[in-house]
Design a protein around this motif. Structure first.
Motif, short mmCIF file in Angstrom:
data_model
loop_
_atom_site.label_atom_id
_atom_site.label_comp_id
_atom_site.label_asym_id
_atom_site.label_seq_id
_atom_site.Cartn_x
_atom_site.Cartn_y
_atom_site.Cartn_z
N LEU A 1 0.84 -1.12 -0.05
CA LEU A 1 0.11 0.05 -0.04
C LEU A 1 0.80 1.25 -0.19
O LEU A 1 1.97 1.14 0.26
CB LEU A 1 -0.99 -0.09 1.19
N ARG B 1 -1.09 3.10 -3.76
CA ARG B 1 -2.08 1.92 -3.53
C ARG B 1 -2.78 2.63 -2.28
O ARG B 1 -2.55 2.30 -1.03
CB ARG B 1 -1.73 0.61 -3.92
N ARG C 1 -5.72 1.63 -0.59
CA ARG C 1 -6.05 0.22 0.05
C ARG C 1 -5.96 -1.11 -0.65
O ARG C 1 -5.77 -1.24 -1.63
CB ARG C 1 -7.74 0.58 0.24
N ARG C 2 -6.09 -2.15 0.22
CA ARG C 2 -6.39 -3.48 -0.08
C ARG C 2 -7.33 -3.63 -1.22
O ARG C 2 -8.24 -2.73 -1.61
CB ARG C 2 -6.36 -4.59 0.96
N GLY C 3 -7.25 -4.96 -1.81
CA GLY C 3 -8.49 -5.17 -2.73
C GLY C 3 -8.15 -4.93 -4.35
O GLY C 3 -7.09 -4.97 -4.65
#
Lengths: 247, 247
Positions: free
Chosen positions: B33, B56, B58-60
């Motif tokens: 991230l 980036r 956030r996750r996902g």
């Protein structure tokens, strides 16, 4: 109710649900890391409730190298300059005592904003002595699961800490608090505030899917965990009703 | 060799091991991230090799809301102002195409610094068309596992992409590259650079341990994954020997 969030949508939903405060993090999967200034600025532009910012430079323990401490100092300065309303951090010595030097320096950098000592407390060796130290250093609040895997299993120690604090500092239960166990935890601990993520799995907007690829180790790229407005509302109402009937 | 890192110690070790470049992230457990400005500043003060910064939020998945795009813009500006040497990002439409509008804006904000399109590519629908778009937009480099779970299993597509790129852009294999499979991957793909974390489990310095508490879901607070100087050295030597014998 304080809601811990790690993305814009969760922060907005926490506000909509009636939370009193946001704990802004990156990577809740790791228990929360320091978020970026970009995330803080956007969240501050979208929500009206106070945003407390996590200061934690990496996953793992809370025993920091000198270089990591410099990262903490730098980030707390920058996030303060970008309208943080408070901070959340914690640091331990290898022996499991509260690291007074690091915490005092961070509190002075954050001043006059309020600071929460976070669940590093739950990995400390002597909770009674540790709470005294945290009060002495000048923290406004302690976030704890009572040194157990969840606030529910640690409820008895949390009650003891609240009695010990005697109003000098707020003790906020957190870890594994849900709409289902909240009433029980509030009655057992007599806590006057609490901390939860109130998240629900939300499907990704991606129509095209490649299930063979993973970015991190175990994470699912096509499912996001996002704070749920209805869950926050329910928890706020539950808490209010417990507090009204015990006043 | 580019080494992805998420803490100060890993960055320092990558430099000591002879890496050519660092990809600076937060939370590698999530695939990386955006790191904080504090971490970037400290790493830049300690290592001499270029530091490319992950963007980036956030996750996902890599399908971002308008608010998330604002976070990306803000963070890239701040990290550029704080001596980033390049950036790493990627964005897709729900249909799995490269999101041209977001990428072009990020490239212009990063300009004149070089940008890498990251493994969002591995979740895109048409690798051949996607590579063309990435080249057109003006990326300098593509980080990919060949749309497979690891660069080893995606080696055949990586080779095809390198042939297609024909030197217009660098194709850098990454994901699951170790000292053991590096030689095979470099021979199969004919890649001239590669990406790995070269990490090893390192025990926490904590003497006092509370094993019943966890901060995040599955993580072990008492074990850190840190880039290993010897592993980086070995991988750099292996690559050099493959490249020397195929020149």
């Amino acid at each position: 109710m304080e809601v811990c969030v790690d993305c814009v949508e969760s922060a907005v939903n926490a506000g909509k649900g009636g939370a009193s405060r946001i704990e802004l993090c990156s990577a809740l999967s790791e228990g929360g890391l320091t978020p970026t200034v970009g995330l803080l600025r956007r969240v501050k532009s979208l929500v009206k409730i106070p945003v407390f910012v996590m200061i934690r430079p990496r996953r793992g323990d809370f025993c920091y190298s000198n270089d990591e401490v410099e990262v903490l100092y730098e980030d707390i300065r920058l996030l303060k300059d970008n309208s943080a309303d408070g901070f959340v951090f914690g640091s331990l010595t290898p022996e499991g005592a509260i690291d007074r030097a690091i915490c005092e320096k961070l509190i002075s950098l954050a001043s006059p904003l309020p600071c929460t000592f976070h669940r590093a407390f739950d990995l400390a060796c002597d909770p009674i002595q540790s709470l005294d130290t945290i009060i002495e250093i000048g923290f406004h609040r302690l976030l704890t699961s009572g040194q157990a895997k969840s606030a529910e299993s640690g409820a008895m120690l949390i009650k003891k800490l609240i009695d010990q604090a005697n109003g000098k500092i707020s003790i906020m239960p957190g870890a594994g608090i849900t709409a289902e166990n909240l009433e029980k935890i509030l009655i057992l601990t007599c806590a006057r505030e609490f901390h939860a993520s109130a998240r629900k799995a939300v499907q990704s907007k991606m129509i095209h899917v490649n299930e063979t690829c993973k970015m991190g180790g175990k994470c699912d790229e096509y499912e996001l965990l996002v704070t749920d407005v209805y869950t926050v509302k329910t928890m706020v109402e539950t808490a209010q009703s417990v507090w009204n009937s015990h006043n």
